[in-house]
Structure formats: structure tokens, C-alpha cells
Design an enzyme around this catalytic site. Structure first.
Site, PDB file in Angstrom:
ATOM      1  N   THR A   1       0.815  -1.220   0.000  1.00 26.64           N
ATOM      2  CA  THR A   1       0.000   0.000   0.000  1.00 26.64           C
ATOM      3  C   THR A   1       0.851   1.275   0.000  1.00 26.64           C
ATOM      4  O   THR A   1       0.319   2.363  -0.180  1.00 26.64           O
ATOM      5  CB  THR A   1      -0.913   0.016   1.249  1.00 26.64           C
ATOM      6  OG1 THR A   1      -0.082  -0.269   2.382  1.00 26.64           O
ATOM      7  CG2 THR A   1      -2.015  -1.028   1.151  1.00 26.64           C
ATOM      8  N   GLY A   2       2.157   1.141   0.231  1.00 28.04           N
ATOM      9  CA  GLY A   2       3.030   2.319   0.331  1.00 28.04           C
ATOM     10  C   GLY A   2       3.462   2.814  -1.044  1.00 28.04           C
ATOM     11  O   GLY A   2       3.072   2.271  -2.075  1.00 28.04           O
TER      12      GLY A   2
ATOM     13  N   VAL B   1       6.475   2.752  -2.545  1.00 27.11           N
ATOM     14  CA  VAL B   1       7.259   1.792  -3.324  1.00 27.11           C
ATOM     15  C   VAL B   1       6.372   0.606  -3.698  1.00 27.11           C
ATOM     16  O   VAL B   1       6.410   0.107  -4.825  1.00 27.11           O
ATOM     17  CB  VAL B   1       8.519   1.343  -2.536  1.00 27.11           C
ATOM     18  CG1 VAL B   1       9.290   0.284  -3.314  1.00 27.11           C
ATOM     19  CG2 VAL B   1       9.429   2.533  -2.250  1.00 27.11           C
TER      20      VAL B   1
ATOM     21  N   CYS C   1      18.649   4.250  -2.867  1.00 27.40           N
ATOM     22  CA  CYS C   1      18.035   4.743  -4.110  1.00 27.40           C
ATOM     23  C   CYS C   1      18.884   5.754  -4.888  1.00 27.40           C
ATOM     24  O   CYS C   1      18.623   5.991  -6.061  1.00 27.40           O
ATOM     25  CB  CYS C   1      16.666   5.332  -3.796  1.00 27.40           C
ATOM     26  SG  CYS C   1      16.667   6.455  -2.405  1.00 27.40           S
TER      27      CYS C   1
ATOM     28  N   GLN D   1      18.312  15.029  -3.740  1.00 27.52           N
ATOM     29  CA  GLN D   1      17.392  13.895  -3.698  1.00 27.52           C
ATOM     30  C   GLN D   1      15.930  14.336  -3.584  1.00 27.52           C
ATOM     31  O   GLN D   1      15.583  15.219  -2.806  1.00 27.52           O
ATOM     32  CB  GLN D   1      17.783  12.962  -2.539  1.00 27.52           C
ATOM     33  CG  GLN D   1      19.230  12.493  -2.688  1.00 27.52           C
ATOM     34  CD  GLN D   1      19.663  11.398  -1.738  1.00 27.52           C
ATOM     35  OE1 GLN D   1      20.848  11.233  -1.515  1.00 27.52           O
ATOM     36  NE2 GLN D   1      18.735  10.652  -1.177  1.00 27.52           N
TER      37      GLN D   1
ATOM     38  N   SER E   1      10.107  12.157  -2.865  1.00 22.70           N
ATOM     39  CA  SER E   1       9.486  10.823  -2.829  1.00 22.70           C
ATOM     40  C   SER E   1      10.389   9.794  -2.167  1.00 22.70           C
ATOM     41  O   SER E   1       9.925   8.747  -1.726  1.00 22.70           O
ATOM     42  CB  SER E   1       9.107  10.361  -4.237  1.00 22.70           C
ATOM     43  OG  SER E   1      10.262  10.272  -5.039  1.00 22.70           O
TER      44      SER E   1
ATOM     45  N   ARG F   1      18.161  17.195   0.399  1.00 23.05           N
ATOM     46  CA  ARG F   1      16.779  16.972  -0.047  1.00 23.05           C
ATOM     47  C   ARG F   1      16.327  18.234  -0.783  1.00 23.05           C
ATOM     48  O   ARG F   1      16.482  19.355  -0.262  1.00 23.05           O
ATOM     49  CB  ARG F   1      15.885  16.711   1.172  1.00 23.05           C
ATOM     50  CG  ARG F   1      14.479  16.307   0.824  1.00 23.05           C
ATOM     51  CD  ARG F   1      14.358  14.898   0.308  1.00 23.05           C
ATOM     52  NE  ARG F   1      14.444  13.875   1.326  1.00 23.05           N
ATOM     53  CZ  ARG F   1      14.651  12.582   1.049  1.00 23.05           C
ATOM     54  NH1 ARG F   1      14.808  12.166  -0.188  1.00 23.05           N
ATOM     55  NH2 ARG F   1      14.711  11.701   2.024  1.00 23.05           N
TER      56      ARG F   1
ATOM     57  N   HIS G   1      16.696  11.281  -8.349  1.00 20.51           N
ATOM     58  CA  HIS G   1      17.840  11.699  -7.529  1.00 20.51           C
ATOM     59  C   HIS G   1      19.007  12.051  -8.464  1.00 20.51           C
ATOM     60  O   HIS G   1      19.383  11.264  -9.338  1.00 20.51           O
ATOM     61  CB  HIS G   1      18.287  10.564  -6.606  1.00 20.51           C
ATOM     62  CG  HIS G   1      17.349  10.290  -5.456  1.00 20.51           C
ATOM     63  ND1 HIS G   1      16.297  11.098  -5.106  1.00 20.51           N
ATOM     64  CD2 HIS G   1      17.350   9.271  -4.542  1.00 20.51           C
ATOM     65  CE1 HIS G   1      15.687  10.596  -4.045  1.00 20.51           C
ATOM     66  NE2 HIS G   1      16.292   9.492  -3.685  1.00 20.51           N
TER      67      HIS G   1
HETATM   68  P1  NAP Z   1       5.612   4.080   2.761  1.00 23.39           P
HETATM   69  O1  NAP Z   1       4.982   4.793   1.620  1.00 23.39           O
HETATM   70  O2  NAP Z   1       5.567   4.699   4.101  1.00 23.39           O
HETATM   71  O3  NAP Z   1       4.942   2.585   2.858  1.00 23.39           O
HETATM   72  C1  NAP Z   1       5.196   1.724   3.940  1.00 23.39           C
HETATM   73  C2  NAP Z   1       4.506   0.368   3.766  1.00 23.39           C
HETATM   74  O4  NAP Z   1       4.818  -0.435   4.928  1.00 23.39           O
HETATM   75  C3  NAP Z   1       2.975   0.430   3.694  1.00 23.39           C
HETATM   76  O5  NAP Z   1       2.480  -0.588   2.855  1.00 23.39           O
HETATM   77  C4  NAP Z   1       2.562   0.148   5.135  1.00 23.39           C
HETATM   78  O6  NAP Z   1       1.256  -0.412   5.275  1.00 23.39           O
HETATM   79  C5  NAP Z   1       3.605  -0.896   5.515  1.00 23.39           C
HETATM   80  N1  NAP Z   1       3.713  -0.997   6.976  1.00 23.39           N
HETATM   81  C6  NAP Z   1       3.798   0.025   7.868  1.00 23.39           C
HETATM   82  N2  NAP Z   1       3.799  -0.463   9.140  1.00 23.39           N
HETATM   83  C7  NAP Z   1       3.723  -1.814   9.020  1.00 23.39           C
HETATM   84  C8  NAP Z   1       3.653  -2.878   9.970  1.00 23.39           C
HETATM   85  N3  NAP Z   1       3.655  -2.655  11.296  1.00 23.39           N
HETATM   86  N4  NAP Z   1       3.583  -4.148   9.511  1.00 23.39           N
HETATM   87  C9  NAP Z   1       3.558  -4.413   8.186  1.00 23.39           C
HETATM   88  N5  NAP Z   1       3.580  -3.438   7.229  1.00 23.39           N
HETATM   89  C10 NAP Z   1       3.684  -2.153   7.640  1.00 23.39           C
HETATM   90  O7  NAP Z   1       7.156   3.801   2.470  1.00 23.39           O
HETATM   91  P2  NAP Z   1       7.915   3.671   1.044  1.00 23.39           P
HETATM   92  O8  NAP Z   1       8.447   4.958   0.592  1.00 23.39           O
HETATM   93  O9  NAP Z   1       7.064   2.857   0.133  1.00 23.39           O
HETATM   94  O10 NAP Z   1       9.193   2.831   1.469  1.00 23.39           O
HETATM   95  C11 NAP Z   1       9.115   1.460   1.841  1.00 23.39           C
HETATM   96  C12 NAP Z   1      10.513   0.964   2.167  1.00 23.39           C
HETATM   97  O11 NAP Z   1      11.324   1.102   0.999  1.00 23.39           O
HETATM   98  C13 NAP Z   1      11.203   1.766   3.265  1.00 23.39           C
HETATM   99  O12 NAP Z   1      11.943   0.896   4.081  1.00 23.39           O
HETATM  100  C14 NAP Z   1      12.119   2.718   2.505  1.00 23.39           C
HETATM  101  O13 NAP Z   1      13.242   3.069   3.273  1.00 23.39           O
HETATM  102  C15 NAP Z   1      12.504   1.870   1.310  1.00 23.39           C
HETATM  103  N6  NAP Z   1      12.873   2.630   0.112  1.00 23.39           N
HETATM  104  C16 NAP Z   1      12.152   3.710  -0.322  1.00 23.39           C
HETATM  105  C17 NAP Z   1      12.536   4.384  -1.480  1.00 23.39           C
HETATM  106  C18 NAP Z   1      11.786   5.582  -2.009  1.00 23.39           C
HETATM  107  O14 NAP Z   1      12.302   6.205  -2.967  1.00 23.39           O
HETATM  108  N7  NAP Z   1      10.628   5.928  -1.457  1.00 23.39           N
HETATM  109  C19 NAP Z   1      13.641   3.952  -2.214  1.00 23.39           C
HETATM  110  C20 NAP Z   1      14.343   2.834  -1.762  1.00 23.39           C
HETATM  111  C21 NAP Z   1      13.949   2.203  -0.608  1.00 23.39           C
HETATM  112  P3  NAP Z   1      -0.024   0.514   5.645  1.00 23.39           P
HETATM  113  O15 NAP Z   1      -0.389   1.259   4.394  1.00 23.39           O
HETATM  114  O16 NAP Z   1      -1.051  -0.488   6.019  1.00 23.39           O
HETATM  115  O17 NAP Z   1       0.386   1.422   6.760  1.00 23.39           O
END
Ligand code: NAP
Length: 360
Positions: free
Chosen positions: A12-13, A15, A157, A185, A188, A245, A252
Site C-alpha cells: 500500500t506504500g 514503493v 536509491c 534527492q 518521494s 533533499r 535523484h
Molecule cells: P511508505 O509509503 O511509508 O509505505 C510503507 C509500507 O509499509 C505500507 O504498505 C505500510 O502499510 C507498511 N507498513 C507500515 N507499518 C507496518 C507494519 N507494522 N507491519 C507491516 N507493514 C507495515 O514507504 P515507502 O516509501 O514505500 O518505502 C518502503 C521501504 O522502501 C522503506 O523501508 C524505505 O526506506 C525503502 N525505500 C524507499 C525508497 C523511495 O524512494 N521511497 C527507495 C528505496 C527504498 P499501511 O499502508 O497499512 O500502513
């Protein structure tokens, strides 16, 4: 070929949504399992992301009605998928344990979390740069007693914007001894909703927690050698990073100066090496591989995030502004899409490499 059933945890997030968008109509992978936090569990996917679906295109039809599972209930994935892409946001220790639980249950995990990036038996892969590191999985499986399970991760990233161009020169025999990199960066990169608009508009924030350490250390592992079941870090290269940022949505950018030990390439030679660079994904013609891994832009004001981040499905690294450096030897600007090349797309490409090499 029969498509493999796959899942996305953290679906749902930001990524996670990118995974679902990129996996729609994927020739090898078919999404059958979506999981997130207990807050979303039990809801239909479209209900779970109501008001927070951030992609430009609609939710893929086959995903809308899937019931979101609790990502922590590993047992519920059994039988539904044979691989999970991990994009959960949790404490690092909890992520490590969760990913290990999936792998121990016989479900391979390809992750873009940083939790396992320095775990000695977990390969961290940029498929164009260090595809051979996936052989570390043989050691991982033997040590942990995993049959089909495995964990492979992709790096931070921002680093593909400069590590892939550096690797093209290293592969040609040039020795880089020092790197100064300043990144700009996108917001997002912080997930949704990211930094407050009052913090970002009309501003640059010269600090991203933990990012400079990752930008300096992860390349040394990626460029390291696999020997006797472990990665020997490439310690001959020193990297200093300044991470900022900026008020850009996606993409990035990195301004880089390189210093060589011994012979240094001419600017023409560097350009040629970048233009002709092809890694294992290009040679294997993997479905998500950009046709050109590195695009060289001749225009004096490129690459730019808005104009260049989407090149080849947002998977290519764009470089430009190659010139002499009066302090080091040469300098350039690199750019890559952080949530595609730097996250979901990079992980999908890694999974394709794992499949092509017989690990899935
Ligand atoms: P995000 O938008 O905050 O999404 C987080 C996801 O984790 C959601 O699906 C959320 O579910 C789930 N979650 C939260 N708490 C949880 C729990 N207690 N148990 C199970 N699932 C849980 O974050 P994002 O930007 O997609 O990033 C996700 C990961 O990828 C992070 O570790 C980040 O560091 C890494 N990352 C991000 C990027 C980027 O450019 N954004 C790049 C590389 C790596 P709900 O919707 O139900 O809360």
C-alpha cells in the site's frame, strides 16, 4: 512461459504501489498476494489505498479486489506466492526478522529495505554492476538451511546514479581512488507524505538521516569481490558524500568528481565507455532492463530530473556535463529515478536476474 505467482509486502506504500504498477502485465511475474500493516489487513486493496493511490495510472484491474493480508502473518503467503517483493516500513530489526521468516518459509525475498544491506550472506545487487554477487545465495542457503528461500536486496536509491557510470570505467581497467559526490534527492525518497511542504518549498535541506553513510559505504560493497563465500569490500576507493533533499518529486541527481590512480581516461573515452556500456541485464535481454543502461546527454544543461528520470521506463541512468575537474580528474552529473530504478524497478530487475540464473 507460465508466470510465477508473486507477492508485494508493503503493497500500500509508495514503493509498493510502484511494484504493482510495474508488475502489471509482467511477462514472468503475476501478483497474487498483497500485504501491508494490520491497519490495512482485511480490506480490499482499492479500499486500503482509498485517497492515497499515488500513481498516475489507475490501480491494476487484477489488484483492486485482492484482500490485503497482514504482512506479519507469514503463513498467509504460503501457497499464494513463490516470491515476495519487500517494501515494508518498520524498525530495521523487525524488517530483518520478517524477511528472514518469509525466506525460512520457502518464499524468496527481494527487498529494497536497507535492513539486510550489510548482512554478510545477503547479496546487494545492481544487476548491471555486480550480477555475480547473487552466487552468495549458495552460501546463504547452505548456512541457514533454506531450500527455496533466499534474501537479496538492492542498494540505496541514489547510488545507481553514480556507481553504474563509475563501474563502466572500472570495468575498462581504470582505477578510481577518490570520489566526491553531492546528491540532490527527491522528496518521494522519504515515502508518502514525505517532508512537510513548508519545509521543502523555497528551500534545500542539507541533511537526510543516514544517507551519507549509505552513499559512501554501499558502493564499496557493490564494487567488492565475492571470494570464498563472502564479499571483500573495495576499500581502495574513498568516497565523500553530501546528501541534500530538494523540492523535486522524483529523480535523484548526483554531482560527482572522480580522481584516478594511474592512467586516467580522456573525456572522449569516458563518453564512449558510457555509451557502449551493457551489463548482464542487457545481454540477457531481461524484461525490465533498459535498452541503454547509461544514456549520455550532450546538452550543457542535462540531465534534469523532470526531463530525464523516465528514460527507458525510468530504468536508465542519465549522465552529462562531463568535463575536466581542476581539483580531481573529471566530473559529471548523474541522474536516476529513485522509486523505479532506485526501488521497485531495480528490485524487479534483480528478481529477473535471479530467475534467469536459476535461483527462483
Ligand atoms: P511508505 O509509503 O511509508 O509505505 C510503507 C509500507 O509499509 C505500507 O504498505 C505500510 O502499510 C507498511 N507498513 C507500515 N507499518 C507496518 C507494519 N507494522 N507491519 C507491516 N507493514 C507495515 O514507504 P515507502 O516509501 O514505500 O518505502 C518502503 C521501504 O522502501 C522503506 O523501508 C524505505 O526506506 C525503502 N525505500 C524507499 C525508497 C523511495 O524512494 N521511497 C527507495 C528505496 C527504498 P499501511 O499502508 O497499512 O500502513
Amino acid at each position: 512461459m507460465k508466470r510465477m505467482k508473486v507477492g508485494v509486502i508493503g503493497a500500500t506504500g509508495m514503493v509498493g504501489q510502484n511494484y504493482l504498477r510495474l508488475l502489471k502485465n509482467h511477462p514472468w511475474f503475476d501478483v497474487k498476494y498483497v500485504a501491508a500493516s494490520p491497519r490495512s489487513a482485511g480490506k480490499r486493496y482499492e479500499e486500503a489505498v482509498a485517497g492515497r493511490w499515488l500513481m498516475a495510472e489507475p490501480i491494476p484491474e487484477q489488484i483492486r479486489g485482492l484482500v490485503v493480508e497482514d504482512a506479519n502473518a507469514v503463513g498467509s503467503a504460503k501457497g499464494k506466492c513463490d516470491l515476495v517483493f519487500s517494501a515494508v516500513e518498520l524498525e530495521k530489526d523487525a524488517i530483518r526478522k520478517l524477511e528472514e521468516a518469509y525466506a525460512a518459509a520457502g518464499i524468496p525475498v527481494v527487498s529494497n529495505n536497507s535492513a539486510h544491506r550489510s548482512t554478510p550472506d545477503v547479496p546487494m545487487i545492481i544487476p548491471e554492476v555486480n550480477p555475480g554477487h547473487i552466487e552468495l545465495i549458495d552460501t546463504q542457503r547452505e548456512k541457514r538451511g533454506w531450500g527455496k528461500g533466499l534474501i537479496a536486496v538492492k542498494p540505496n536509491c541514489s547510488i545507481q546514479s553514480y556507481v553504474t557510470p563509475m563501474f563502466a570505467l572500472i570495468e575498462a581497467g581504470y582505477k578510481i581512488e577518490a570520489v566526491i559526490v553531492s546528491t540532490m534527492q527527491a522528496v518521494s525518497g522519504a515515502g508518502y507524505p514525505g517532508p512537510a511542504s513548508m519545509k521543502m518549498i523555497d528551500n534545500v535541506v542539507p541533511y537526510i538521516g543516514g544517507e551519507e553513510e549509505k552513499s559512501e559505504q554501499e558502493p564499496l560493497r557493490i564494487l567488492g569481490k565475492l571470494k570464498n563465500g563472502r564479499i571483500i569490500l573495495e576499500k581502495t576507493i574513498k568516497i565523500a558524500a553530501h546528501c541534500n533533499r530538494v523540492a523535486v518529486i522524483d529523480g535523484h541527481m548526483a554531482c560527482v568528481s572522480l580522481k584516478f590512480k594511474g592512467a586516467k581516461p580522456s573525456l572522449d573515452e569516458v563518453k564512449k565507455l558510457w555509451i557502449n556500456f551493457a551489463g548482464e541485464p542487457q545481454k540477457l535481454n531481461l524484461p525490465t532492463a533498459p535498452k541503454e543502461a547509461i544514456i549520455y546527454r550532450e546538452e550543457p544543461d542535462r540531465p534534469q530530473p523532470r526531463m530525464d528520470r523516465d528514460a527507458w521506463g525510468a530504468m536508465a541512468v542519465s549522465v552529462g556535463r562531463l568535463r575536466e575537474c581542476p581539483v580531481f580528474d573529471l566530473r559529471f552529473v548523474g541522474l536516476s529515478h529513485n522509486t523505479v530504478r532506485g526501488a521497485a524497478g531495480g528490485a524487479i530487475l534483480s528478481a529477473e536476474l535471479l530467475k534467469a540464473k536459476g535461483y527462483l
